[in-house]
Structures are given as structure tokens and as C-alpha cells.
Design a protein around this motif. Sequence first.
Motif, PDB file in Angstrom:
ATOM      1  N   GLU A  64       6.695   0.285  -5.987  1.00 25.99           N
ATOM      2  CA  GLU A  64       5.499   0.362  -4.646  1.00 25.99           C
ATOM      3  C   GLU A  64       5.506   2.050  -4.514  1.00 25.99           C
ATOM      4  O   GLU A  64       4.718   2.232  -4.028  1.00 25.99           O
ATOM      5  CB  GLU A  64       6.854   0.096  -3.692  1.00 25.99           C
ATOM      6  CG  GLU A  64       6.282  -1.326  -4.183  1.00 25.99           C
ATOM      7  CD  GLU A  64       7.766  -2.427  -5.291  1.00 25.99           C
ATOM      8  OE1 GLU A  64       8.519  -1.153  -5.138  1.00 25.99           O
ATOM      9  OE2 GLU A  64       7.826  -3.107  -5.490  1.00 25.99           O
ATOM     10  N   MET A  65       6.540   2.870  -5.128  1.00 23.36           N
ATOM     11  CA  MET A  65       6.400   4.254  -4.419  1.00 23.36           C
ATOM     12  C   MET A  65       4.895   4.477  -5.258  1.00 23.36           C
ATOM     13  O   MET A  65       4.720   5.299  -4.717  1.00 23.36           O
ATOM     14  CB  MET A  65       7.562   4.606  -4.927  1.00 23.36           C
ATOM     15  CG  MET A  65       8.028   5.971  -4.313  1.00 23.36           C
ATOM     16  SD  MET A  65       9.066   7.323  -4.525  1.00 23.36           S
ATOM     17  CE  MET A  65      10.445   5.922  -4.314  1.00 23.36           C
ATOM     18  N   ILE A  66       5.137   4.919  -6.753  1.00 25.09           N
ATOM     19  CA  ILE A  66       4.063   4.626  -7.672  1.00 25.09           C
ATOM     20  C   ILE A  66       2.929   4.163  -7.254  1.00 25.09           C
ATOM     21  O   ILE A  66       1.938   5.295  -6.945  1.00 25.09           O
ATOM     22  CB  ILE A  66       4.671   4.421  -9.085  1.00 25.09           C
ATOM     23  CG1 ILE A  66       5.364   5.213  -9.202  1.00 25.09           C
ATOM     24  CG2 ILE A  66       3.139   4.544  -9.468  1.00 25.09           C
ATOM     25  CD1 ILE A  66       5.783   4.583 -11.081  1.00 25.09           C
ATOM     26  N   TYR A  67       3.191   3.119  -6.627  1.00 23.09           N
ATOM     27  CA  TYR A  67       1.384   2.740  -6.163  1.00 23.09           C
ATOM     28  C   TYR A  67       0.791   2.968  -4.030  1.00 23.09           C
ATOM     29  O   TYR A  67      -0.138   4.008  -4.799  1.00 23.09           O
ATOM     30  CB  TYR A  67       1.717   0.814  -5.625  1.00 23.09           C
ATOM     31  CG  TYR A  67       0.437   0.028  -5.451  1.00 23.09           C
ATOM     32  CD1 TYR A  67      -0.460  -0.157  -6.256  1.00 23.09           C
ATOM     33  CD2 TYR A  67      -0.080   0.333  -4.008  1.00 23.09           C
ATOM     34  CE1 TYR A  67      -1.290  -0.933  -6.733  1.00 23.09           C
ATOM     35  CE2 TYR A  67      -1.239  -0.405  -4.040  1.00 23.09           C
ATOM     36  CZ  TYR A  67      -1.922  -0.881  -5.238  1.00 23.09           C
ATOM     37  OH  TYR A  67      -3.438  -1.477  -4.955  1.00 23.09           O
ATOM     38  N   GLU A  68       1.763   3.277  -3.730  1.00 21.71           N
ATOM     39  CA  GLU A  68       1.684   4.465  -3.217  1.00 21.71           C
ATOM     40  C   GLU A  68       1.155   5.559  -2.760  1.00 21.71           C
ATOM     41  O   GLU A  68       0.561   6.216  -2.184  1.00 21.71           O
ATOM     42  CB  GLU A  68       3.291   3.905  -1.309  1.00 21.71           C
ATOM     43  CG  GLU A  68       2.700   4.903  -0.328  1.00 21.71           C
ATOM     44  CD  GLU A  68       4.393   4.701   0.243  1.00 21.71           C
ATOM     45  OE1 GLU A  68       3.998   5.975   1.216  1.00 21.71           O
ATOM     46  OE2 GLU A  68       3.874   3.458   0.493  1.00 21.71           O
ATOM     47  N   LYS A  69       1.780   6.519  -3.879  1.00 22.18           N
ATOM     48  CA  LYS A  69       1.468   7.739  -3.754  1.00 22.18           C
ATOM     49  C   LYS A  69       0.162   7.731  -4.516  1.00 22.18           C
ATOM     50  O   LYS A  69      -0.826   9.272  -4.601  1.00 22.18           O
ATOM     51  CB  LYS A  69       2.818   8.494  -4.656  1.00 22.18           C
ATOM     52  CG  LYS A  69       3.617   8.454  -4.094  1.00 22.18           C
ATOM     53  CD  LYS A  69       3.959  10.029  -3.489  1.00 22.18           C
ATOM     54  CE  LYS A  69       5.464   9.499  -3.304  1.00 22.18           C
ATOM     55  NZ  LYS A  69       5.900  10.960  -1.840  1.00 22.18           N
ATOM     56  N   LEU A  70      -0.385   7.109  -5.917  1.00 19.54           N
ATOM     57  CA  LEU A  70      -1.403   7.268  -6.207  1.00 19.54           C
ATOM     58  C   LEU A  70      -2.409   6.825  -5.266  1.00 19.54           C
ATOM     59  O   LEU A  70      -3.659   7.348  -5.722  1.00 19.54           O
ATOM     60  CB  LEU A  70      -1.418   6.395  -7.778  1.00 19.54           C
ATOM     61  CG  LEU A  70      -0.407   6.900  -8.646  1.00 19.54           C
ATOM     62  CD1 LEU A  70      -0.728   6.487 -10.030  1.00 19.54           C
ATOM     63  CD2 LEU A  70      -1.083   8.750  -8.837  1.00 19.54           C
ATOM     64  N   TRP A  71      -2.808   5.441  -4.794  1.00 19.53           N
ATOM     65  CA  TRP A  71      -3.581   4.431  -4.268  1.00 19.53           C
ATOM     66  C   TRP A  71      -3.489   4.400  -2.657  1.00 19.53           C
ATOM     67  O   TRP A  71      -4.306   3.772  -2.374  1.00 19.53           O
ATOM     68  CB  TRP A  71      -4.135   3.974  -5.018  1.00 19.53           C
ATOM     69  CG  TRP A  71      -3.952   3.255  -6.463  1.00 19.53           C
ATOM     70  CD1 TRP A  71      -4.635   4.230  -7.561  1.00 19.53           C
ATOM     71  CD2 TRP A  71      -3.460   3.380  -7.131  1.00 19.53           C
ATOM     72  NE1 TRP A  71      -4.659   4.120  -8.357  1.00 19.53           N
ATOM     73  CE2 TRP A  71      -3.766   3.745  -8.448  1.00 19.53           C
ATOM     74  CE3 TRP A  71      -2.161   2.405  -8.076  1.00 19.53           C
ATOM     75  CZ2 TRP A  71      -2.644   3.929  -9.913  1.00 19.53           C
ATOM     76  CZ3 TRP A  71      -1.304   2.401  -8.381  1.00 19.53           C
ATOM     77  CH2 TRP A  71      -2.367   2.821 -10.284  1.00 19.53           C
ATOM     78  N   GLY A  72      -2.754   4.623  -2.468  1.00 22.38           N
ATOM     79  CA  GLY A  72      -2.014   4.378  -0.586  1.00 22.38           C
ATOM     80  C   GLY A  72      -1.795   3.155  -0.526  1.00 22.38           C
ATOM     81  O   GLY A  72      -1.783   2.054  -1.582  1.00 22.38           O
ATOM     82  N   LEU A  73      -1.626   2.575   1.026  1.00 20.14           N
ATOM     83  CA  LEU A  73      -1.151   1.454   1.716  1.00 20.14           C
ATOM     84  C   LEU A  73      -2.533   0.620   0.903  1.00 20.14           C
ATOM     85  O   LEU A  73      -2.582  -0.982   1.591  1.00 20.14           O
ATOM     86  CB  LEU A  73      -0.252   1.467   2.478  1.00 20.14           C
ATOM     87  CG  LEU A  73       0.943   2.082   2.402  1.00 20.14           C
ATOM     88  CD1 LEU A  73       1.298   2.277   4.100  1.00 20.14           C
ATOM     89  CD2 LEU A  73       1.402   1.337   1.954  1.00 20.14           C
ATOM     90  N   ASP A  74      -3.631   0.797   0.781  1.00 23.13           N
ATOM     91  CA  ASP A  74      -4.870  -0.244   1.768  1.00 23.13           C
ATOM     92  C   ASP A  74      -5.315  -0.679   0.125  1.00 23.13           C
ATOM     93  O   ASP A  74      -5.992  -1.653   0.440  1.00 23.13           O
ATOM     94  CB  ASP A  74      -6.393   0.780   2.528  1.00 23.13           C
ATOM     95  CG  ASP A  74      -5.332   1.637   3.916  1.00 23.13           C
ATOM     96  OD1 ASP A  74      -3.800   0.671   4.488  1.00 23.13           O
ATOM     97  OD2 ASP A  74      -5.426   2.715   4.852  1.00 23.13           O
ATOM     98  N   ARG A  75      -5.119   0.026  -0.620  1.00 19.17           N
ATOM     99  CA  ARG A  75      -5.984  -0.168  -1.674  1.00 19.17           C
ATOM    100  C   ARG A  75      -5.254  -1.098  -2.823  1.00 19.17           C
ATOM    101  O   ARG A  75      -4.366  -1.627  -2.459  1.00 19.17           O
ATOM    102  CB  ARG A  75      -5.841   0.407  -2.864  1.00 19.17           C
ATOM    103  CG  ARG A  75      -6.248   0.045  -4.401  1.00 19.17           C
ATOM    104  CD  ARG A  75      -6.892   1.101  -4.697  1.00 19.17           C
ATOM    105  NE  ARG A  75      -7.167   0.953  -5.607  1.00 19.17           N
ATOM    106  CZ  ARG A  75      -6.989   1.283  -7.593  1.00 19.17           C
ATOM    107  NH1 ARG A  75      -6.838   2.493  -7.269  1.00 19.17           N
ATOM    108  NH2 ARG A  75      -7.349   0.716  -8.608  1.00 19.17           N
ATOM    109  N   ASP A  76      -6.276  -2.792  -2.918  1.00 12.59           N
ATOM    110  CA  ASP A  76      -5.119  -4.143  -3.288  1.00 12.59           C
ATOM    111  C   ASP A  76      -5.669  -3.905  -5.188  1.00 12.59           C
ATOM    112  O   ASP A  76      -6.316  -3.045  -5.094  1.00 12.59           O
ATOM    113  CB  ASP A  76      -6.154  -5.408  -2.997  1.00 12.59           C
ATOM    114  CG  ASP A  76      -5.462  -5.351  -1.648  1.00 12.59           C
ATOM    115  OD1 ASP A  76      -4.393  -4.699  -1.256  1.00 12.59           O
ATOM    116  OD2 ASP A  76      -5.961  -6.360  -0.764  1.00 12.59           O
TER     117      ASP A  76
END
Length: 113
Positions: A64-76
Amino acid sequence: RIEAHLRREARIQGKTEFRYDNDLIIDLNSRKVSFDNQVIELTKSEFDIVAFLSRHPGQVFDREMIYEKLWGLDRDGDNVTELIRRIRNKIREHTDREFIETVWGCGYRWAAK
């Protein structure tokens, strides 16, 4: 403290090429990863993960941290676990060394040497 942080960030931003064991090269400007002078073809998302983890060697990040740091919360979309599996397979075509380690129950980290 802020000035020290900005100086550290400027140093990181100024460095555009990272070498690991003198064989794996990550070039941030050209967004290329090569091993022993052979380019490893990575997608944009795969390269983003490699660049992010390699800039923080030894530090553990959960999916989740990798995802959030790279693409933010809005991207699916992209599944971090699947992307890391594909990165490992592509690197494995060139070497047996594991650059991305799994820390069971915690996440992933770039192997610090």
C-alpha cells in the motif's frame, strides 16, 4: 532542519545513475535499467517501483505504501505484488541475484549491499 532536508533532496535529485555490484545500472534520466550492458525492458510502472525502492535501499515498504508513494490514492489498477514478480523475472533473465527482497509480513525492500 528544512535546509538540511533540501540539501539531501538536491543531492538525490542530482544523482541520476545508480550502480549495484557494477553490473546493474539504473539510469533515472533515460528511465532505463541495464545489467552487464544489456537493457532490461521495463514498463513505466515497473520502472517506477525499481527507481523508488533503489533510492531507499534497506528500507521496507508495504504494498500500500509503494502504491500510494508512486501513484497516489486516486489511481486504480496496478497490483504491486504482480509488478514486483514481473520485475524479478525480467532481472532473473540476466542474473540470479535478487535485488528486491520480500520481508515476510511487512513488504519489500531493495537489497542493500
